[in-house]
Design an enzyme around this catalytic site. Structure first.
Site, short mmCIF file in Angstrom:
data_model
loop_
_atom_site.label_atom_id
_atom_site.label_comp_id
_atom_site.label_asym_id
_atom_site.label_seq_id
_atom_site.Cartn_x
_atom_site.Cartn_y
_atom_site.Cartn_z
N THR A 418 -7.72 44.62 25.66
CA THR A 418 -7.64 44.97 24.25
C THR A 418 -9.04 45.41 23.92
OG1 THR A 418 -5.86 43.43 23.74
CG2 THR A 418 -7.36 43.87 21.94
N ASP A 460 4.41 40.42 24.16
CA ASP A 460 3.89 39.49 23.15
C ASP A 460 4.99 38.78 22.39
OD1 ASP A 460 1.24 39.72 23.73
OD2 ASP A 460 0.71 40.98 22.02
N SER A 489 0.88 38.74 17.19
CA SER A 489 -0.40 39.08 17.83
C SER A 489 -1.42 37.98 17.60
CB SER A 489 -0.91 40.39 17.22
OG SER A 489 -2.20 40.69 17.70
O1 DON Z 1 -1.83 41.23 20.28
C1 DON Z 1 -2.18 40.38 21.10
O2 DON Z 1 -2.47 39.25 20.78
C2 DON Z 1 -2.31 40.78 22.56
N1 DON Z 1 -1.51 41.94 22.80
C3 DON Z 1 -3.74 41.01 22.87
C4 DON Z 1 -3.95 41.35 24.32
C5 DON Z 1 -5.34 41.24 24.74
O3 DON Z 1 -6.21 40.88 24.02
C6 DON Z 1 -5.62 41.55 26.14
N2 DON Z 1 -7.05 41.54 26.38
N3 DON Z 1 -8.00 41.36 26.73
#
Ligand code: DON
Length: 607
Positions: A418, A460, A489
């Site tokens: 992310t 998710d 999220s």
């Molecule tokens: O929205 C969320 O919480 C996840 N899709 C975030 C994924 C994420 O942070 C992956 N990263 N390093």
């Protein structure tokens, strides 16, 4: 807790995490990011080691030294900007934001420019095929949040990832079925239209240039692409990302013609090009070819949601955080409300502090995992969970000497990719944005002709309520799959005001559920432990998410004595290489400090 706990599904795809791995290659640019492409205008950037923090005078020193053997020294520099600052995981994307600021744009213009540039220069997580959350605070006091999270396609069903034997498949993670309907283009455009001052074409110009003319690949980019070879090379991105079977070589120029074309169409026609035009047609055609279910109707239906940020207070500081469909704001608020009951907090680095954080997180993640979901589909008890009295009740249950218990199960995979970026402009407007494809390069599916990766955000959801997802999160019915629903999220773009109500910090992170805890810990390091931003970002982190019932700590981040004490209190401890990927800005006298994640790549660019 009411769920039954099962062993997680097998680790189907070993997607590696660049974001959460040590930054092993020395950074060639002054800010430590990837090198600027030749011809890119150099941005003024001043490192000023001695600029003090804007938090009260007593807060210029670190409460506790980092433990011996910890990978980062204390006392290092932040990037200083007198007027404005952009911090992201790509120096090219940060420079794109600053280019727009210098051309008279405001923080929202710059954030959108940075967001589109990340889609080009940081395709691990930057995207137009994913979604995110943007938190805005204008200098005139207006604040707003935009939720441009993906939604489940209309044809999605509750058990679409469960096979005939009742076992979870990996289809929520890899391939065409893994994607939610992307929100990035609509969300960024909505923010720009309401709070920006420039046109979409103007703010997208740097991204288009980066895609058309390319940028020089550095070793981190090359290694990062290679780490996801298995994911990418089984789909249509293989020729671009593995020409001749190898990732783009360091020093070579990486040009993305198809993406440039899509960006040009969006810049010229607006979001319609994506949601009801040529780019969307490529997306739907790709879905059809690979057995995906996103249709033209799904794209036409997509709407970003304006939300009211959660406004909370912590010892006189004010925080603006992200409401559902992110769990970030509620979980941070509930955690800080609990910690507020303990004054003063134990010293940074002590077993007592680690224990208190872990016991707090255990309780707030238990609420998160059971009660939160898309507010359009489930009633989220937001008032109760953010209530200081409720937090006081939870805080009173903490035994300061002994760990409590949540039922155990084995952890799932490490989090993947992310990206968060923070922006302030010369007028004092601030934007915190977190955006994602979920896993590194999302589902691996690259849209032929469109030139971009699709997200694997469907993972998710609680694809099987009670079973862990890729982050080991065990979630309940509130987050079960329903058509048109946003998956819960953890993204936590956050804006903090000081005790006088002035803009103090902009922060947020990548790292799945560790987003929430790492963002909070960096903020606490500044306002409670009196660290400079550089130290606050370099300080060791820990994480607890109720299940699995363990404290995750960074290797060598805590002394042997502290780990022994935590074990003696009854905590299970898991060590790992790095926790989360945070990008932050802090107001200091005379300007701003910007620090990109020292555990990863990026660029803080100020002027
Ligand atoms: O929205 C969320 O919480 C996840 N899709 C975030 C994924 C994420 O942070 C992956 N990263 N390093």
């Amino acid at each position: 807790m009411s769920q039954s706990f099962r062993i997680p599904r097998p680790l189907a795809v070993a997607l590696l995490l660049v974001a959460c791995r040590p930054q092993s290659a020395p950074s060639p640019s002054p800010s430590g990011g990837v090198p600027a492409s030749p011809g890119a205008a150099p941005m003024a950037q001043v490192d000023r080691r001695d600029a003090p923090s804007a938090v009260p005078a007593a807060q210029a020193t670190v409460d506790a030294a980092f433990p011996q053997g910890w990978r980062f020294p204390s006392g290092t520099k932040a990037t200083f900007g007198e007027h404005a600052m952009v911090v992201s995981n790509s120096v090219l994307a940060s420079e794109a934001g600053v280019e727009i600021l210098k051309a008279g744009g405001n923080a929202v213009d710059a954030a959108v420019a940075t967001g589109f540039a990340l889609a080009v220069a940081y395709p691990f997580a930057g995207n137009i095929g994913g979604g995110g959350f943007m938190n805005i605070r204008m200098a005139d006091g207006r604040s707003a949040a935009i939720d441009y999270r993906e939604v489940a396609p209309l044809a999605a069903t509750r058990d679409m990832y469960v096979d005939a034997n009742g076992k979870l498949t990996n289809k929520s993670v890899v391939g065409h079925l893994a994607s939610g309907v992307p929100g990035a283009v609509a969300g960024m455009n909505a923010a720009l239209t309401k709070y920006g001052s420039k046109t979409l074409a103007e703010v997208m110009a740097p991204a288009i240039r980066l895609a058309e003319q390319g940028f020089v690949v550095d070793s981190a980019f090359s290694r990062g692409v290679n780490a996801d070879k298995k994911n990418i090379a089984q789909f249509e991105g293989r020729d671009l990302f593995f020409p001749g079977g190898n990732p783009p070589a360091p020093g070579s120029r990486f040009v993305q013609k198809d993406l440039a074309r899509s960006l040009r169409l969006i810049a010229a026609q607006g979001p319609k090009a994506f949601y009801d035009g040529e780019v969307g047609d490529s997306l739907v055609a790709e879905e059809r070819r690979g057995g995906g279910i996103i249709t033209k109707q799904d794209l036409r239906n997509y709407k970003p949601e304006w939300r009211t940020p959660i406004k909370s207070t912590y010892r006189g500081y004010t925080l603006f955080t992200m409401p559902p469909a992110s769990s970030g704001g509620i979980t941070m608020t509930e955690s800080l409300n609990m910690l507020e009951k303990f004054a003063p907090l134990p010293p940074f680095g002590s077993a007592q502090y680690a224990h208190l954080l872990a016991e707090t997180y255990r309780r707030t993640f238990t609420d998160r995992n059971e009660k939160l979901g898309d507010p359009a589909f489930v009633k989220v008890p937001i008032d109760q969970l953010t209530d200081k009295g409720y937090a006081a009740t939870l805080a009173a249950q903490i035994d300061r000497t002994k760990a409590s218990k949540t039922p155990a199960f084995n952890a799932g995979r490490e989090p993947e990719h992310t990206t968060h970026y923070s922006v302030v402009d010369g007028m004092g407007n601030a934007v915190a944005t977190t955006t994602t494809l979920n896993g590194g390069f999302g589902s691996g599916v690259w849209v032929r002709g469109g030139g971009f990766f699709m997200n694997n955000e469907m993972d998710d959801f609680a694809a099987q309520p009670g079973s862990p997802n890729m982050f080991g999160l065990v979630q309940g019915e509130a987050n079960a799959i329903q058509p048109g629903k946003r998956m819960l999220s953890a993204m936590s773009p956050t804006i903090v005001l000081d005790q006088q109500g002035r803009l103090l910090m902009v922060s947020g992170a990548a790292g799945g559920p560790t987003i929430i805890t790492a963002t909070m810990e960096v903020i606490l390091n500044v306002i409670e432990h009196h660290m400079t931003l550089a130290d606050a970002m370099r300080a060791p982190r820990l994480h607890h998410q109720a299940l699995p019932d363990e404290i995750r700590v960074e290797n060598n981040g805590f002394s042997g004595a502290v780990i022994d004490s935590l074990k003696a209190m009854g905590h299970a401890i898991r060590t790992q290489g790095g926790i989360a990927n945070v990008n932050s800005i802090l107001r200091v006298p005379g300007g701003w400090h910007g620090v990109y994640e020292p555990r990863s790549v990026g660029g803080a660019v100020g002027y």
